[in-house]
Write an enzyme that holds these catalytic residues in place. Structure first.
Site, PDB file in Angstrom:
ATOM      1  N   LYS A  54       0.836  -1.201   0.000  1.00 10.58           N
ATOM      2  CA  LYS A  54       0.000   0.000   0.000  1.00 10.58           C
ATOM      3  C   LYS A  54       0.868   1.247   0.000  1.00 10.58           C
ATOM      4  O   LYS A  54       0.630   2.186  -0.758  1.00 10.58           O
ATOM      5  CB  LYS A  54      -0.907   0.033   1.241  1.00 10.58           C
ATOM      6  CG  LYS A  54      -2.138  -0.829   1.134  1.00 10.58           C
ATOM      7  CD  LYS A  54      -2.854  -0.887   2.459  1.00 10.58           C
ATOM      8  CE  LYS A  54      -3.905  -1.984   2.439  1.00 10.58           C
ATOM      9  NZ  LYS A  54      -4.357  -2.387   3.770  1.00 10.58           N
ATOM     10  N   GLN A  98      -5.251  -1.184   9.716  1.00 10.08           N
ATOM     11  CA  GLN A  98      -5.175  -2.529   9.150  1.00 10.08           C
ATOM     12  C   GLN A  98      -5.830  -3.550  10.090  1.00 10.08           C
ATOM     13  O   GLN A  98      -5.557  -3.565  11.288  1.00 10.08           O
ATOM     14  CB  GLN A  98      -3.700  -2.891   8.898  1.00 10.08           C
ATOM     15  CG  GLN A  98      -3.472  -4.205   8.219  1.00 10.08           C
ATOM     16  CD  GLN A  98      -3.895  -4.232   6.747  1.00 10.08           C
ATOM     17  OE1 GLN A  98      -3.916  -3.204   6.085  1.00 10.08           O
ATOM     18  NE2 GLN A  98      -4.250  -5.396   6.264  1.00 10.08           N
ATOM     19  N   ASP A 121     -11.502   3.116   3.900  1.00  8.84           N
ATOM     20  CA  ASP A 121     -11.970   1.734   3.789  1.00  8.84           C
ATOM     21  C   ASP A 121     -13.478   1.664   3.548  1.00  8.84           C
ATOM     22  O   ASP A 121     -13.993   0.612   3.169  1.00  8.84           O
ATOM     23  CB  ASP A 121     -11.661   0.978   5.094  1.00  8.84           C
ATOM     24  CG  ASP A 121     -10.393   0.150   5.019  1.00  8.84           C
ATOM     25  OD1 ASP A 121     -10.099  -0.383   3.944  1.00  8.84           O
ATOM     26  OD2 ASP A 121      -9.717   0.032   6.060  1.00  8.84           O
TER      27      ASP A 121
HETATM   28  N1  GUN Z   1      -7.090  -6.410   6.194  1.00  4.94           N
HETATM   29  C1  GUN Z   1      -7.263  -7.145   5.065  1.00  4.94           C
HETATM   30  N2  GUN Z   1      -7.893  -6.425   4.126  1.00  4.94           N
HETATM   31  C2  GUN Z   1      -8.140  -5.209   4.672  1.00  4.94           C
HETATM   32  C3  GUN Z   1      -8.763  -4.025   4.168  1.00  4.94           C
HETATM   33  O1  GUN Z   1      -9.252  -3.940   3.044  1.00  4.94           O
HETATM   34  N3  GUN Z   1      -8.799  -2.981   5.046  1.00  4.94           N
HETATM   35  C4  GUN Z   1      -8.294  -3.046   6.297  1.00  4.94           C
HETATM   36  N4  GUN Z   1      -8.393  -1.978   7.078  1.00  4.94           N
HETATM   37  N5  GUN Z   1      -7.710  -4.129   6.786  1.00  4.94           N
HETATM   38  C5  GUN Z   1      -7.636  -5.204   5.969  1.00  4.94           C
END
Ligand code: GUN
Length: 290
Positions: A54, A98, A121
């Site tokens: 990311k 996350q 998100d």
């Molecule tokens: N953990 C796995 N996928 C995601 C996601 O799309 N967003 C977040 N915040 N955590 C994750």
């Protein structure tokens, strides 16, 4: 018939290229660089990989990446305090905490504490509610990526039968809402569905997000259907080691479907690209442009 393979990597690269242009234009016109804060608690190896990817892609499109790596024994109140601090920072437009979080921290409390206009998100109840009533808001990244890929296959989605397998708040439910807004006829199937193969066989677009390797077999698929496989499951490989597989038995499905996403290289890359798209939306919201 062999299905065409939906190339999520290439689609994501095209989206990032477009975003890079839009970020540059925003900088030139308003002097603002969209900033994304990513918070990682603990040292889950899968999360570590996601966060690294990311951060690199955020910078690649010209955005600022702020990373916060915190110990696994962090208290809930300390994390809530960080979220409040990030809510107040003008250079942070989007906040991503996350998941999963360690057991002493309530994910619900933390996600609800993120300012809805910084919720990249799309998990905050305010954004979930806007999606449910078909109003513009921040939409969860994985379902958004699935919709973009479906639109790449079908000239029009209107009236198509979409079957979503899985009802999670992260993928299944928001995906169903998105496809309803596109005027599809949507069925949500899940672990308690009576005739799962029968439901799947009705789908023009079959979206599977349950986290069970090879759950969906080839003979569950309507010939020519579009199959979007959200599952990412690590399974042992013959002769040692491990490999990633989806929720759909790919080798069987590829003989029946019209188009299918591979795992890896399908939905995954699109999720991150959509996160960046959402962060640009957050910056535009902060500027009063949305
Ligand atoms: N953990 C796995 N996928 C995601 C996601 O799309 N967003 C977040 N915040 N955590 C994750």
């Amino acid at each position: 018939m062999t299905a065409s393979i939906i190339d999520g990597k290439a689609e994501a690269a095209r989206l990032r290229l477009r975003l890079a242009g839009e970020v540059a234009a925003l900088k030139a016109e308003y002097g603002v660089t969209p900033g994304l804060a990513v918070v990682l608690v603990g040292d889950n190896p899968a999360s570590e990989v996601y966060v690294r990817n990311k951060a690199a892609q955020t910078r690649e499109v010209g955005m600022e990446s702020f990373e916060f790596r915190l110990p696994a024994d962090l208290t809930e109140s300390a994390l809530l305090a960080l979220v409040q601090q990030l809510n107040g920072r003008a250079d942070v437009h989007g906040i991503l905490v996350q998941l999963p979080l360690p057991p002493q921290i309530s994910a619900e409390k933390v996600l609800d504490a993120i300012a809805p206009e910084k919720d990249v998100d799309g998990f905050h109840p305010m954004n979930a509610g806007l999606l449910a009533v078909g109003k513009p808001g921040l939409v969860p990244c994985t379902p958004l990526g699935c919709l973009i890929m479906a639109k790449g296959v079908h000239e029009s989605l209107v009236g198509l039968d979409v079957v979503v397998v899985g009802r999670s708040n992260i993928v299944g439910r928001p995906a169903a809402q998105l496809f309803i807004t596109e005027s599809c006829t949507v069925t949500v199937a899940h672990s308690r569905t009576q005739d799962l193969p029968g439901e799947c066989r009705r789908a023009d677009i079959l979206l599977v997000a349950v986290g069970r390797p090879n759950l969906v077999r080839g003979d569950w698929i309507k010939p020519g259907a579009t199959v979007i496989d959200v599952g990412i499951n690590r399974v042992p490989k013959e002769g040692g080691g491990s490999r990633l597989v989806g929720d759909v038995a790919f080798d069987e499905a590829v003989e029946i479907a019209g188009a299918i996403t591979p795992v890896p290289g399908g939905v995954g890359p699109m999720t991150i690209a959509c996160l960046l798209a959402n962060n640009l939306t957050c910056a535009r919201i902060a500027l009063g442009l949305v």
